[in-house]
Enzyme design. Structure first.
Site, PDB file in Angstrom:
ATOM      1  N   GLU A  59      -4.929  -5.112  10.861  1.00 48.43           N
ATOM      2  CA  GLU A  59      -3.951  -4.062  11.074  1.00 48.43           C
ATOM      3  C   GLU A  59      -4.162  -3.423  12.437  1.00 48.43           C
ATOM      4  OE1 GLU A  59      -2.210  -2.288   7.164  1.00 48.43           O
ATOM      5  OE2 GLU A  59      -4.130  -1.369   7.593  1.00 48.43           O
ATOM      6  N   GLY A 119       3.137   2.001  11.461  1.00 47.46           N
ATOM      7  CA  GLY A 119       4.096   3.101  11.414  1.00 47.46           C
ATOM      8  C   GLY A 119       4.854   3.333  12.702  1.00 47.46           C
ATOM      9  N   ASN A 127       0.862  -1.190   0.000  1.00 44.41           N
ATOM     10  CA  ASN A 127       0.000   0.000   0.000  1.00 44.41           C
ATOM     11  C   ASN A 127       0.894   1.234   0.000  1.00 44.41           C
ATOM     12  OD1 ASN A 127      -1.922   1.971   0.404  1.00 44.41           O
ATOM     13  ND2 ASN A 127      -2.296   1.461   2.555  1.00 44.41           N
ATOM     14  N   GLU A 177      -6.616   4.580   8.305  1.00 40.17           N
ATOM     15  CA  GLU A 177      -6.504   6.009   7.996  1.00 40.17           C
ATOM     16  C   GLU A 177      -7.807   6.548   7.420  1.00 40.17           C
ATOM     17  OE1 GLU A 177      -1.781   5.297   7.199  1.00 40.17           O
ATOM     18  OE2 GLU A 177      -3.103   5.680   5.485  1.00 40.17           O
ATOM     19  N   SER A 196       3.812  -2.268  10.636  1.00 36.68           N
ATOM     20  CA  SER A 196       5.271  -2.299  10.824  1.00 36.68           C
ATOM     21  C   SER A 196       5.884  -3.619  10.346  1.00 36.68           C
ATOM     22  CB  SER A 196       5.637  -2.019  12.289  1.00 36.68           C
ATOM     23  OG  SER A 196       5.268  -0.702  12.653  1.00 36.68           O
ATOM     24  N   LYS A 237       0.048   4.282  -0.223  1.00 32.70           N
ATOM     25  CA  LYS A 237      -0.583   5.452   0.395  1.00 32.70           C
ATOM     26  C   LYS A 237      -0.377   6.674  -0.520  1.00 32.70           C
ATOM     27  CE  LYS A 237      -0.124   3.294   4.889  1.00 32.70           C
ATOM     28  NZ  LYS A 237       0.119   3.460   6.338  1.00 32.70           N
ATOM     29  N   HIS A 282      -9.334   0.964   5.526  1.00 27.87           N
ATOM     30  CA  HIS A 282      -8.022   1.183   6.143  1.00 27.87           C
ATOM     31  C   HIS A 282      -8.176   2.117   7.349  1.00 27.87           C
ATOM     32  CE1 HIS A 282      -3.854   2.426   6.705  1.00 27.87           C
ATOM     33  NE2 HIS A 282      -3.511   1.349   6.028  1.00 27.87           N
TER      34      HIS A 282
END
Length: 272
Positions: A184, A190, A22, A116, A230, A24, A114
């Site tokens: 996730e 991250g 991904n 985000e 990660s 992003k 996702h």
């Protein structure tokens, strides 16, 4: 971590591992061409075995046509996916992208839900369920993302929130639908601090149980459940040893050619 036994990394369940990158909001269409070409060459030079792992890339919308043309012209066997889609098929929805548009670009996959999108665009479980239906209407495979924040983890435990999210997303989905589930943990994305393989296995097993409950045992047996958060070359082999982890949804590491290639080649890792 010691030497990885390549035989133990091979799927015993008939599910081809899926390594999905991904991107992003990174890489313009020119950078995307250079990246995909270099990734292809890197895997070819390493004598990566075709078919042992499915590789998918999820570029920004503005890169999709360019990447599709490259994959087709150079016969590069990467699957293509969108990072999101509209719940609507067409109409007065400025800035939205229909599943029909993605399908016309030979996209196979689309990421839905996702963290985000949930956080920054306030997407609810119901919106994600509608987007899942939109993807399936257009022959796309939804990569349904679920996961918990550190607050969720403390309050509800490791699997309650992602299990609940997936139950809603699968409402009305037919038993023969082709889907992918991606766990996730938001607290890991991250952060550099991935879940342990045991933690990932525990949640992925419970997510597979949701698929079994909603869509049946056959669907649960064939559906791939990915881990994301990660992921890097140094930890991918540990996740892939787990029986209910069928691949990874990779973020930052998918933007570094050598690192992403090493993740794809998890079956060959020695001394990682």
């Amino acid at each position: 971590m010691g030497v990885v036994n390549t035989e133990s990394s091979a799927p015993q369940n008939g599910r081809t591992p899926l390594i999905a990158g991904n991107w992003k909001m990174n890489l313009d269409h020119l950078q995307a061409v250079a990246f995909v070409q270099k990734l292809h060459w890197t895997l070819k030079e390493a004598k990566h075995e075709k078919g042992s792992v499915e590789v998918a890339v999820f570029p920004p919308y503005t890169d999709l046509r360019t990447v599709q043309t490259l994959l087709d012209a150079d016969k590069i066997e990467f699957a293509l996916g969108g990072q999101d889609l509209s719940a609507h098929d067409s109409g007065a929805y400025t800035g939205e992208i229909s599943g029909q548009f993605l399908a016309k670009l030979d996209a196979k996959y689309v990421i839905i839900g996702h963290s985000e999108r949930r956080q920054f665009h306030h997407e609810t479980d119901e919106v994600i369920a509608a987007k899942t239906q939109a993807a399936l209407r257009h022959g796309l495979v939804p990569v349904i993302c679920v996961g918990e924040t550190s607050e969720d983890l403390e309050k509800f435990g490791a699997s309650a929130v992602p299990v609940g999210q997936l139950q809603v997303a699968l409402e009305g989905v037919s038993a023969d639908a082709d889907i992918v589930v991606a766990y996730e943990p938001v607290w890991a994305i991250g952060s550099g601090q991935a879940a342990t393989p045991d933690q990932a296995q525990e949640v992925c097993a419970k997510l597979r149980a949701v698929v079994a409950d909603k869509l049946g045992a056959d669907a649960a047996a064939r559906t791939r459940v990915l881990y994301g958060g990660s992921v890097k070359s140094g930890n991918i082999a540990g996740f892939m040893r787990e029986p209910d982890v069928d691949g990874a949804l990779v973020g930052g590491a998918s933007l570094v050619v050598d690192e992403f290639a090493a993740i794809i080649r998890f079956q060959k890792h020695v001394g990682v």
